[in-house]
Design an enzyme around this catalytic site. Structure first.
Site, short mmCIF file in Angstrom:
data_model
loop_
_atom_site.label_atom_id
_atom_site.label_comp_id
_atom_site.label_asym_id
_atom_site.label_seq_id
_atom_site.Cartn_x
_atom_site.Cartn_y
_atom_site.Cartn_z
N HIS A 1 0.83 -1.20 0.00
CA HIS A 1 0.00 0.00 0.00
C HIS A 1 0.87 1.25 0.00
CE1 HIS A 1 0.54 1.07 4.31
NE2 HIS A 1 0.66 -0.23 4.48
N ASP B 1 -0.45 4.42 0.75
CA ASP B 1 -0.84 5.45 1.72
C ASP B 1 0.00 5.27 2.98
OD1 ASP B 1 -2.21 2.99 2.37
OD2 ASP B 1 -3.57 4.09 3.68
N ASP C 1 6.88 1.38 5.87
CA ASP C 1 5.46 0.99 5.82
C ASP C 1 4.72 1.92 4.88
OD1 ASP C 1 2.94 0.04 6.33
OD2 ASP C 1 2.83 0.79 8.37
N GLU D 1 -5.00 1.49 3.05
CA GLU D 1 -4.77 0.40 3.99
C GLU D 1 -4.79 0.90 5.42
OE1 GLU D 1 -2.98 -2.37 6.69
OE2 GLU D 1 -2.17 -0.40 6.22
N GLU D 2 -4.22 2.08 5.64
CA GLU D 2 -4.09 2.59 7.01
C GLU D 2 -5.45 2.98 7.61
OE1 GLU D 2 -1.54 2.11 8.62
OE2 GLU D 2 0.22 2.23 7.34
N ASP E 1 1.29 -10.00 0.78
CA ASP E 1 1.04 -8.62 1.21
C ASP E 1 2.06 -8.27 2.30
OD1 ASP E 1 -0.18 -6.16 1.66
OD2 ASP E 1 -1.99 -7.00 2.59
N HIS F 1 5.12 3.86 11.86
CA HIS F 1 4.12 4.82 12.34
C HIS F 1 4.75 5.82 13.32
CE1 HIS F 1 0.33 2.23 11.30
NE2 HIS F 1 1.27 2.15 10.39
ZN LIG Z 1 1.34 -1.03 6.31
#
Ligand SMILES: [Zn+2]
Length: 492
Positions: free
Chosen positions: A119, A121, A154, A188-189, A215, A459
């Site tokens: 992903h 985003d 990520d 996704e987030e 994934d 994150h």
């Molecule tokens: Zn992720």
């Protein structure tokens, strides 16, 4: 007497000897060793591309209206422009408006397709923390062999590595036997309900059933398991479930100057203690057992002795592992009391005191199992359990002996050498819970190395990835696609 003593000593010696022999044999599976394969990758170009990808502020916010549409459109245009070979060889469909779905047609329509995904985003940078980054979070700077910025781990690194890998293969003239899909999700987030879910709708509408999907998930771990000095590659074959319960304690209200023996807060405290003292039963069976069985083969002798003789040391091991948050999360459904409320004033007795408890469900437990376990533990005339909305069971457990798993594992060893490949459990949620609906097996793994130190970047602050790590990721995706796009391992 003497004779009995001698017999006991002999038995102990024999037993000790047998245990030691088992421990000595509890080593990595030699038959799993594979030849290293060299894949030529231009690491600097891959790094520059990841830096460019990071510059698009493709941030997912809880509130959809906050989405900076131009950044997502910019990213999509950048993919098309930066990967012309992919654009030319594959068919692109937009899913949920901003999620890219590429189809790379295979030469053998009888083979079930696979899907490789990531992903693009990212989560926001907490306002006011930008200065704590050693490089600005959206500058995509490459410096001292590191690529800095939100998404470096990520999950823009996976998206870029997959596109680089596809480009390497296309330039080699490779065409898969099996049809390969790539999807690059945009939400996704915030749970993928528009992106990944739309991909699933499109493929399902076309009658596509995937052999397997790959994934984001676990990375290769460097030094994160106790007593392990080699790299370990847990390929996550399942994703834990999610459940939140309110534990509600009640009592008569009134003035705090003449309280009962237990106030509602006191009843609640007892319930919380009961939950912490009685973790949901778990252990080294099934998937959790398979995971630690492999990991322990790379540990020092003491651990190997214990893991090789689980009939004797099983409960000791389970106790030890349960004391460590990571180990505990692998063995069982975890229990975390997170929010508390009681009276609104210091001299007013609470009529109701509430604890919010979050559970992450191991695949062996259903939502109903946990609700009834907790009720059995804490409910009485003063305390009741009230489930909150939005609970879900763990994902199905994918086959860790099947061809998809073998393709990924083989690729990892070809690039990284003799590392421990083992099935793992994902504690966070990913888009795989959507993709898994149309796939026989869903795997969750990023073929790049992270250390304990890197983990804070997820994150968090100063998210970064080494240029060499990205290049290794590209190489592994090349090998995964070679094996997966063929007929299985060795069938390129
Ligand atoms: Zn992720």
């Amino acid at each position: 007497m003497k004779k009995t003593g001698l017999v006991v000593v002999v038995i102990l010696l024999v037993l000790g000897g047998a245990m030691s022999i088992r421990a000595m044999q509890h080593t990595p599976d030699a038959s799993a060793r594979v030849e290293r394969v060299n894949v030529a990758v231009d690491a600097d170009i891959a790094a520059r591309h990841l830096g460019e990808a990071i510059r698009f502020r493709t941030v997912s916010y809880q509130n959809e209206a906050d989405m900076a549409v131009d950044q997502f459109e910019g990213f999509i245009a950048w993919v098309k422009r930066t990967y012309p070979e992919v654009q030319a060889a594959m068919t692109l469909t937009m899913a949920g408006q901003y999620t890219l779905l590429y189809r790379w047609e295979g030469s053998d329509p009888t083979l079930a397709p696979i899907l490789v995904t990531g992903h693009y985003d990212v989560v926001p940078v907490i306002p006011g923390t930008e200065a704590r980054w050693s490089q600005p979070p959206f500058a995509g700077n490459v410096s001292n062999g590191m690529i800095y910025g939100r998404g470096a781990l990520d999950d823009k690194s996976a998206v870029v590595a997959q596109l680089e890998a596809a480009t390497v293969l296309l330039r080699d003239g490779y065409r898969p036997a099996r049809t390969v899909y790539f999807s690059f999700g945009h939400d996704e987030e915030v749970s993928g309900t528009r992106g990944a879910a739309a991909v699933v709708d499109i493929l399902r509408g076309q009658g596509v059933q995937l052999a397997w999907t790959l994934d984001e998930g676990s990375f290769l771990f460097d030094g994160m398991f106790p007593g392990v000095t080699t790299l370990l590659a847990p390929i996550n074959v399942a994703e834990k479930g999610y459940l939140t319960l309110d534990i509600v304690a009640s009592s008569e209200g009134g003035h705090s100057s003449m309280p009962p023996v237990h106030t509602a807060a006191g009843h609640l405290a007892q319930a919380i203690s009961a939950l912490e003292d009685n973790p949901v039963p778990g252990g080294l069976d099934g998937l959790s057992g398979a995971m630690f069985d492999t990991a322990s083969r790379y540990m020092d002798f003491g651990y190997r002795l214990a893991f090789a003789n689980r009939w004797a040391f099983g409960s000791v091991l389970e106790n030890q592992l349960s004391r460590v948050p990571f180990g505990n999360a692998m063995l069982r459904t975890t229990t975390a009391t997170t929010m508390l409320s009681g009276s609104v004033k210091e001299n007013v007795l609470p009529i109701e005191a509430v604890a919010t408890v979050n559970f992450r469900l191991h695949p062996r437990d259903s939502v109903e199992d946990i609700v009834s376990y907790v009720k059995g533990l804490v409910e009485n005339e003063h305390v009741k359990v009230r489930p909150k909305e939005g609970g879900n069971a763990a994902s199905p457990v994918s086959d860790w002996q099947g061809p998809g798993y073998a393709s990924i594992g083989q690729a990892v060893r070809e690039v990284y050498g003799d590392v421990g490949v083992m099935p793992g459990i994902m504690v966070a949620a990913s888009d795989s819970r959507h993709y898994g609906q149309i796939a026989d097996d869903a795997y969750r793994f990023n073929p790049m190395v992270v250390t304990q130190e890197d983990m804070t970047g997820f994150h968090g602050t100063d998210e970064k990835l080494a240029v060499d790590t990205l290049a290794q990721g590209v190489r592994t995706y090349v090998r995964i696609l070679r094996h997966g796009g063929g007929n299985g391992v060795g069938q390129e």
